[in-house]
Design an enzyme around this catalytic site. Structure first.
Site, PDB file in Angstrom:
ATOM      1  N   TYR A  22       0.849  -1.201   0.000  1.00 45.14           N
ATOM      2  CA  TYR A  22       0.000   0.000   0.000  1.00 45.14           C
ATOM      3  C   TYR A  22       0.882   1.248   0.000  1.00 45.14           C
ATOM      4  O   TYR A  22       0.679   2.168  -0.791  1.00 45.14           O
ATOM      5  CB  TYR A  22      -0.940  -0.008   1.217  1.00 45.14           C
ATOM      6  CG  TYR A  22      -1.651   1.302   1.449  1.00 45.14           C
ATOM      7  CD1 TYR A  22      -2.724   1.674   0.644  1.00 45.14           C
ATOM      8  CD2 TYR A  22      -1.251   2.163   2.466  1.00 45.14           C
ATOM      9  CE1 TYR A  22      -3.371   2.878   0.845  1.00 45.14           C
ATOM     10  CE2 TYR A  22      -1.899   3.371   2.672  1.00 45.14           C
ATOM     11  CZ  TYR A  22      -2.958   3.721   1.864  1.00 45.14           C
ATOM     12  OH  TYR A  22      -3.595   4.924   2.065  1.00 45.14           O
ATOM     13  N   GLU A  44     -11.370   4.564   4.089  1.00 43.02           N
ATOM     14  CA  GLU A  44     -11.001   5.517   5.140  1.00 43.02           C
ATOM     15  C   GLU A  44     -12.130   5.655   6.162  1.00 43.02           C
ATOM     16  O   GLU A  44     -11.871   5.819   7.355  1.00 43.02           O
ATOM     17  CB  GLU A  44     -10.648   6.887   4.554  1.00 43.02           C
ATOM     18  CG  GLU A  44      -9.321   6.928   3.827  1.00 43.02           C
ATOM     19  CD  GLU A  44      -8.100   6.729   4.712  1.00 43.02           C
ATOM     20  OE1 GLU A  44      -8.212   6.765   5.956  1.00 43.02           O
ATOM     21  OE2 GLU A  44      -7.007   6.537   4.151  1.00 43.02           O
ATOM     22  N   TRP A  52      -5.378   1.258  10.508  1.00 43.76           N
ATOM     23  CA  TRP A  52      -5.330   1.125   9.046  1.00 43.76           C
ATOM     24  C   TRP A  52      -4.859  -0.275   8.669  1.00 43.76           C
ATOM     25  O   TRP A  52      -5.285  -0.834   7.671  1.00 43.76           O
ATOM     26  CB  TRP A  52      -4.416   2.197   8.471  1.00 43.76           C
ATOM     27  CG  TRP A  52      -4.458   2.293   6.975  1.00 43.76           C
ATOM     28  CD1 TRP A  52      -3.392   2.206   6.134  1.00 43.76           C
ATOM     29  CD2 TRP A  52      -5.608   2.494   6.136  1.00 43.76           C
ATOM     30  NE1 TRP A  52      -3.809   2.339   4.823  1.00 43.76           N
ATOM     31  CE2 TRP A  52      -5.169   2.520   4.804  1.00 43.76           C
ATOM     32  CE3 TRP A  52      -6.960   2.646   6.382  1.00 43.76           C
ATOM     33  CZ2 TRP A  52      -6.026   2.687   3.729  1.00 43.76           C
ATOM     34  CZ3 TRP A  52      -7.829   2.819   5.302  1.00 43.76           C
ATOM     35  CH2 TRP A  52      -7.348   2.837   3.992  1.00 43.76           C
TER      36      TRP A  52
END
Length: 185
Positions: A22, A44, A52
């Site tokens: 990522y 998000e 995350w």
């Protein structure tokens, strides 16, 4: 000859491969495709109050559960689909977040009708230019994220705030916050 070691942002050190992927291939890189922009906004929202790393670890399950975040498809979800998603153990099952994703897909369609593309709308806030931060400090929000959040809320978007939108702007490359020493800057 010794191969040069790759230098990454400090926050990605000792993370799983999918997390580094990522960082290396998505975070801070300009994204213009509406479906990708919607997907990262949705993820998000699922990130709020959670790590995350947890969200990224469920990436494939999210993609399958939300039909690859196809905006038209998600916008058409009904209560039966919400129930199905709430029963899906592979994703984060938080009803208000799921409902916000569906609602926000409808708002993205409205923006597409007005601007032609969601990309055109979201990139207008920086005159279609990437902001590259030259400080080695980790911001969580900014006047830009405040402005974008205010406008999105005015347009009816749900479950967003300036911290979430700042993280989103980093994810889609409007803001490039890679460390000054990062090879992916």
């Amino acid at each position: 000859m010794k191969k040069k070691e790759i230098t990454r942002c400090e926050w990605v050190q000792n993370k799983p491969d999918y997390y580094m992927d990522y960082h290396d291939n998505i975070w801070g890189k300009p994204e213009y495709e509406d479906q990708e922009l919607f997907k990262w906004l949705s993820l998000e929202i699922f990130h709020i109050g959670l790590s995350w790393q947890l969200v990224l670890s469920k990436y494939d399950q999210f993609m399958a559960a939300f039909d690859d975040f196809d905006i038209q498809t998600v916008a058409a979800y009904d209560e039966d689909k919400v129930t199905e998603l709430m029963e899906n153990e592979g994703i984060i099952r938080y009803r208000r977040k799921i409902e916000a994703i569906i609602h926000n897909a409808r708002q993205v369609l409205d923006i597409q009708n007005e601007f032609g593309h969601f990309s055109e709308y979201i990139w207008q806030f920086t005159n279609h230019k990437q902001i590259i931060n030259h400080l080695n400090i980790r911001l969580t929000k900014s006047p830009l994220s405040d402005q974008v959040t205010k406008d999105l809320k005015k347009r009816g978007f749900m479950f967003i705030g300036s911290v979430t939108i700042y993280s989103y702007l980093q994810a889609i490359g409007i803001i490039n916050d890679h460390d000054l020493t990062c090879d992916f800057r």
